[in-house]
Design a protein around this motif. Sequence first.
Motif, short mmCIF file in Angstrom:
data_model
loop_
_atom_site.label_atom_id
_atom_site.label_comp_id
_atom_site.label_asym_id
_atom_site.label_seq_id
_atom_site.Cartn_x
_atom_site.Cartn_y
_atom_site.Cartn_z
N GLY A 239 31.55 64.44 -141.80
CA GLY A 239 32.11 63.10 -141.82
C GLY A 239 32.41 62.60 -140.42
O GLY A 239 32.10 61.45 -140.07
N ILE A 240 33.01 63.47 -139.60
CA ILE A 240 33.29 63.11 -138.22
C ILE A 240 31.99 62.85 -137.47
O ILE A 240 31.87 61.89 -136.71
CB ILE A 240 34.10 64.23 -137.53
N GLN A 241 31.01 63.70 -137.69
CA GLN A 241 29.72 63.54 -137.02
C GLN A 241 29.06 62.23 -137.42
O GLN A 241 28.47 61.53 -136.59
CB GLN A 241 28.80 64.71 -137.34
N ASN A 242 29.17 61.84 -138.69
CA ASN A 242 28.56 60.60 -139.14
C ASN A 242 29.15 59.40 -138.42
O ASN A 242 28.41 58.52 -137.97
CB ASN A 242 28.74 60.45 -140.65
N ASP A 243 30.47 59.35 -138.28
CA ASP A 243 31.10 58.25 -137.53
C ASP A 243 30.63 58.24 -136.09
O ASP A 243 30.30 57.18 -135.54
CB ASP A 243 32.63 58.39 -137.57
N ALA A 244 30.61 59.39 -135.47
CA ALA A 244 30.20 59.47 -134.07
C ALA A 244 28.72 59.14 -133.89
O ALA A 244 28.34 58.55 -132.88
CB ALA A 244 30.51 60.86 -133.52
N LEU A 245 27.89 59.48 -134.87
CA LEU A 245 26.47 59.14 -134.78
C LEU A 245 26.27 57.63 -134.79
O LEU A 245 25.39 57.10 -134.11
CB LEU A 245 25.69 59.78 -135.93
N GLN A 246 27.09 56.92 -135.54
CA GLN A 246 26.98 55.46 -135.54
C GLN A 246 27.36 54.90 -134.18
O GLN A 246 26.72 53.97 -133.68
CB GLN A 246 27.84 54.88 -136.65
N GLU A 247 28.39 55.48 -133.54
CA GLU A 247 28.75 55.06 -132.19
C GLU A 247 27.63 55.43 -131.21
O GLU A 247 27.30 54.66 -130.31
CB GLU A 247 30.05 55.72 -131.75
N PHE A 248 27.06 56.60 -131.40
CA PHE A 248 25.95 57.04 -130.55
C PHE A 248 24.78 56.07 -130.63
O PHE A 248 24.21 55.68 -129.61
CB PHE A 248 25.53 58.45 -131.00
N LEU A 249 24.43 55.64 -131.84
CA LEU A 249 23.33 54.69 -132.01
C LEU A 249 23.65 53.35 -131.34
O LEU A 249 22.76 52.73 -130.75
CB LEU A 249 23.03 54.48 -133.49
N LEU A 250 24.90 52.92 -131.40
CA LEU A 250 25.30 51.70 -130.70
C LEU A 250 25.10 51.84 -129.20
O LEU A 250 24.57 50.95 -128.54
CB LEU A 250 26.78 51.40 -130.98
N VAL A 251 25.55 52.97 -128.66
CA VAL A 251 25.42 53.20 -127.23
C VAL A 251 23.96 53.21 -126.81
O VAL A 251 23.58 52.56 -125.83
CB VAL A 251 26.12 54.53 -126.82
N VAL A 252 23.13 53.91 -127.54
CA VAL A 252 21.72 54.00 -127.19
C VAL A 252 21.03 52.64 -127.32
O VAL A 252 20.20 52.28 -126.50
CB VAL A 252 21.01 55.07 -128.06
N ARG A 253 21.42 51.87 -128.33
CA ARG A 253 20.79 50.56 -128.53
C ARG A 253 21.26 49.54 -127.50
O ARG A 253 20.47 48.78 -126.96
CB ARG A 253 21.11 50.04 -129.94
N LEU A 254 22.58 49.53 -127.21
CA LEU A 254 23.14 48.50 -126.34
C LEU A 254 22.98 48.80 -124.86
O LEU A 254 22.83 47.89 -124.05
CB LEU A 254 24.62 48.31 -126.66
N CYS A 255 23.09 50.06 -124.49
CA CYS A 255 23.05 50.39 -123.06
C CYS A 255 22.29 51.70 -122.83
O CYS A 255 22.89 52.72 -122.51
CB CYS A 255 24.45 50.49 -122.48
N PRO A 256 20.97 51.66 -122.97
CA PRO A 256 20.18 52.88 -122.80
C PRO A 256 20.23 53.43 -121.38
O PRO A 256 20.24 54.65 -121.19
CB PRO A 256 18.76 52.45 -123.18
N ASP A 257 20.29 52.55 -120.37
CA ASP A 257 20.35 53.04 -118.99
C ASP A 257 21.66 53.75 -118.72
O ASP A 257 21.70 54.79 -118.05
CB ASP A 257 20.17 51.88 -118.00
N GLU A 258 22.75 53.20 -119.24
CA GLU A 258 24.06 53.83 -119.05
C GLU A 258 24.14 55.15 -119.82
O GLU A 258 24.81 56.08 -119.39
CB GLU A 258 25.19 52.89 -119.50
N TYR A 259 23.44 55.22 -120.96
CA TYR A 259 23.40 56.48 -121.70
C TYR A 259 22.74 57.57 -120.85
O TYR A 259 23.26 58.68 -120.75
CB TYR A 259 22.64 56.32 -123.02
N LEU A 260 21.61 57.24 -120.24
CA LEU A 260 20.94 58.21 -119.37
C LEU A 260 21.83 58.60 -118.20
O LEU A 260 21.91 59.78 -117.83
CB LEU A 260 19.61 57.64 -118.87
N MET A 261 22.54 57.62 -117.64
CA MET A 261 23.45 57.90 -116.53
C MET A 261 24.58 58.82 -117.01
O MET A 261 24.97 59.75 -116.31
CB MET A 261 24.04 56.58 -115.99
N MET A 262 25.10 58.57 -118.22
CA MET A 262 26.16 59.40 -118.79
C MET A 262 25.70 60.85 -118.90
O MET A 262 26.44 61.77 -118.54
CB MET A 262 26.55 58.87 -120.17
N MET A 263 24.48 61.06 -119.38
CA MET A 263 23.98 62.42 -119.53
C MET A 263 23.76 63.09 -118.18
O MET A 263 24.06 64.28 -118.02
CB MET A 263 22.68 62.41 -120.35
#
Length: 144
Positions: free
Chosen positions: A67-91
Amino acid sequence: MFDSTNRRAIRDREKKSKLLERSNEHIFIALMGEYNGREWMHTRFLRNHIFSTPFTTDPVQTAFNCGIQNDALQEFLLVVRLCPDEYLMMMREADERRIADDNRRTDTGVDAEREAGNRAEAERLGIVAKRGNGTEDADGDEAD
């Protein structure tokens, strides 16, 4: 009270939902635009099993973790969709922090010093056998 048969109430609810969604998107974009925000988000992803499995031997704990992972996956998808460059920078930043932490642990020798101190304290308390050639008497002095 919400009337699901009223078209006007449905349209108002949809408008509020879209406004909330846009507001959340702006929050994620702002969060990912800052170093501390990216660090916080990465820690959150790690803690919520985005990059690992949520399964344990306890089925109830596994269900909770999923359940926790499901919520976080939705946030993860938002991050990847909205700011892919910042996601790469974060990693990249997370990897740099991990490498720096690993280097700090091996370069300082703190762990070896701490272990030696722990061993000495354990010996002082009589928890482990004392070092030496085994010729100590009951007081810990060398036998003659």
